[in-house]
Design a protein around this motif. Structure first.
Motif, PDB file in Angstrom:
ATOM      1  N   PHE A  69       0.842  -1.203   0.000  1.00  0.00           N
ATOM      2  CA  PHE A  69       0.000   0.000   0.000  1.00  0.00           C
ATOM      3  C   PHE A  69       0.877   1.254   0.000  1.00  0.00           C
ATOM      4  O   PHE A  69       0.674   2.175  -0.800  1.00  0.00           O
ATOM      5  CB  PHE A  69      -0.922   0.002   1.219  1.00  0.00           C
ATOM      6  N   HIS A  74       0.222   6.231  -1.869  1.00  0.00           N
ATOM      7  CA  HIS A  74      -1.008   6.863  -1.382  1.00  0.00           C
ATOM      8  C   HIS A  74      -0.790   7.738  -0.147  1.00  0.00           C
ATOM      9  O   HIS A  74      -1.574   8.638   0.121  1.00  0.00           O
ATOM     10  CB  HIS A  74      -2.067   5.809  -1.064  1.00  0.00           C
ATOM     11  N   LEU A 231      -8.644   4.519  -5.160  1.00  0.00           N
ATOM     12  CA  LEU A 231      -8.080   3.212  -4.813  1.00  0.00           C
ATOM     13  C   LEU A 231      -8.745   2.101  -5.620  1.00  0.00           C
ATOM     14  O   LEU A 231      -9.978   2.020  -5.676  1.00  0.00           O
ATOM     15  CB  LEU A 231      -8.257   2.935  -3.320  1.00  0.00           C
ATOM     16  N   ASP A 235      -5.677  -2.126  -3.661  1.00  0.00           N
ATOM     17  CA  ASP A 235      -5.260  -1.135  -2.658  1.00  0.00           C
ATOM     18  C   ASP A 235      -6.178  -1.188  -1.443  1.00  0.00           C
ATOM     19  O   ASP A 235      -5.735  -1.061  -0.303  1.00  0.00           O
ATOM     20  CB  ASP A 235      -5.376   0.296  -3.215  1.00  0.00           C
TER      21      ASP A 235
END
Ligand code: SAM
Ligand code: ZN
Length: 279
Positions: A69, A74, A231, A235
């Motif tokens: 992730f 992100h 996402l 994710d």
């Protein structure tokens, strides 16, 4: 062996058994009294002072999900905000408490070349990754609820990012000029996922409660960091599996629930980056 980072922080370490100074060689970290802690093949060292460990930190699956992730970028704006919160002339030791895979600490070290980093976490799976994450980063397994294997007033910066905080120990390792940087989620964080996926609502730690917990510190600033990410299902799965909800969801049910979400799903990332100084 990635013992480079350990060599850079040796002057700041304290023996978890007796508190004396430590020295690092290729194979082990040793105190002046001879307490010896072998460096793992993967480059981290475990500095436990005895006593039973309540838990072992994040599991391999959680660490894998977190690494995947984070590597998608992100949370890069959070890493940026943390780096921005550190004075440009900061030099010396930066300690990341429950620093996991070293994602944030690596970003800080990249931005601040005069700092060396110490990532303390219980999960050796996370630390294997952390040990290779940056050449000025040392990875140490220890329990943040126990006395930290760090000398008094040795840290210029302490980071506490989505992790447990032991205020008296943080205070002990920070000098008056030191800074504590705390990242906490706001109630809006991941709001679009919590309901549909049955996640544990993020600990909406009120700023007031955090300030109470950190009564030995004064808050100098508090910066909201809020943005939206798109996402995909992968994710979203990682996001659930890397956090506390991982222990509470059935994998098949989770997959099914994620599959029902639009792809991509717009998700709010919302945290607070607060800077504290010792009182
Ligand atoms: C939610 S993760 C955050 C990790 C990292 N700060 C990040 O945001 O990527 C919490 C971390 O705390 C670690 N942890 C949990 N309890 C701990 C303890 N008592 N001492 C040290 N680390 C602990 C876990 O292994 C995990 O890496
Ligand atoms: Zn010792």
């Amino acid at each position: 062996m990635h013992a480079n980072g350990l060599g850079l922080v040796e002057q700041f370490l304290a023996c978890p058994v007796c508190g004396l100074a430590m020295a690092v060689d290729d194979r082990a970290v040793r105190c002046e009294r001879g307490h010896t802690f072998d460096i793992a093949r993967q480059g981290y060292v475990s500095l436990f002072g005895g006593g039973r460990r309540a838990n072992t930190g994040d599991t391999p699956a959680m660490v894998q999900a977190r690494a995947d992730f984070l590597s998608a970028g992100h949370y890069a704006p959070i890493a940026q905000a943390v780096s921005d919160a550190i004075p440009a002339d900061a030099e010396g030791l930066a300690v990341d408490l429950a620093g996991g895979t070293g994602y944030y600490l690596s970003a800080v070290l990249e931005r601040h070349p005069q700092l060396v980093g110490l990532d303390i976490d219980l999960s050796t799976y996370a630390l294997r990754r952390a040990a290779g994450a940056h050449d000025r980063l040392a990875a140490v397994a220890a329990d943040v609820w126990q006395p930290l294997p760090v000398q008094d007033a040795a840290a210029r910066v302490v980071l506490s990012i989505f992790g447990p905080r032991n205020a008296p120990e943080i205070r002990r390792i920070l000098p008056e000029t030191g800074r504590l940087i705390v990242v906490t989620p706001t109630p809006a964080h991941l709001g679009q996922l919590v309901g549909p996926l049955g996640m544990i609502a993020v600990d909406a730690l009120k700023q007031q409660r955090l300030d109470e917990q950190l009564a030995a510190f004064q808050r100098l600033s508090q910066t909201p960091v809020e943005y939206t990410v798109q996402l995909v299902h992968r994710d979203i799965l990682n996001d659930v599996l890397m956090g506390p909800s991982a222990h509470h969801v059935d994998a098949d049910a989770l997959r099914a629930a994620v599959g029902r979400l639009p792809e991509p799903t717009a998700v709010t990332i919302s945290v607070s980056v607060a800077v504290y100084a010792p009182r």
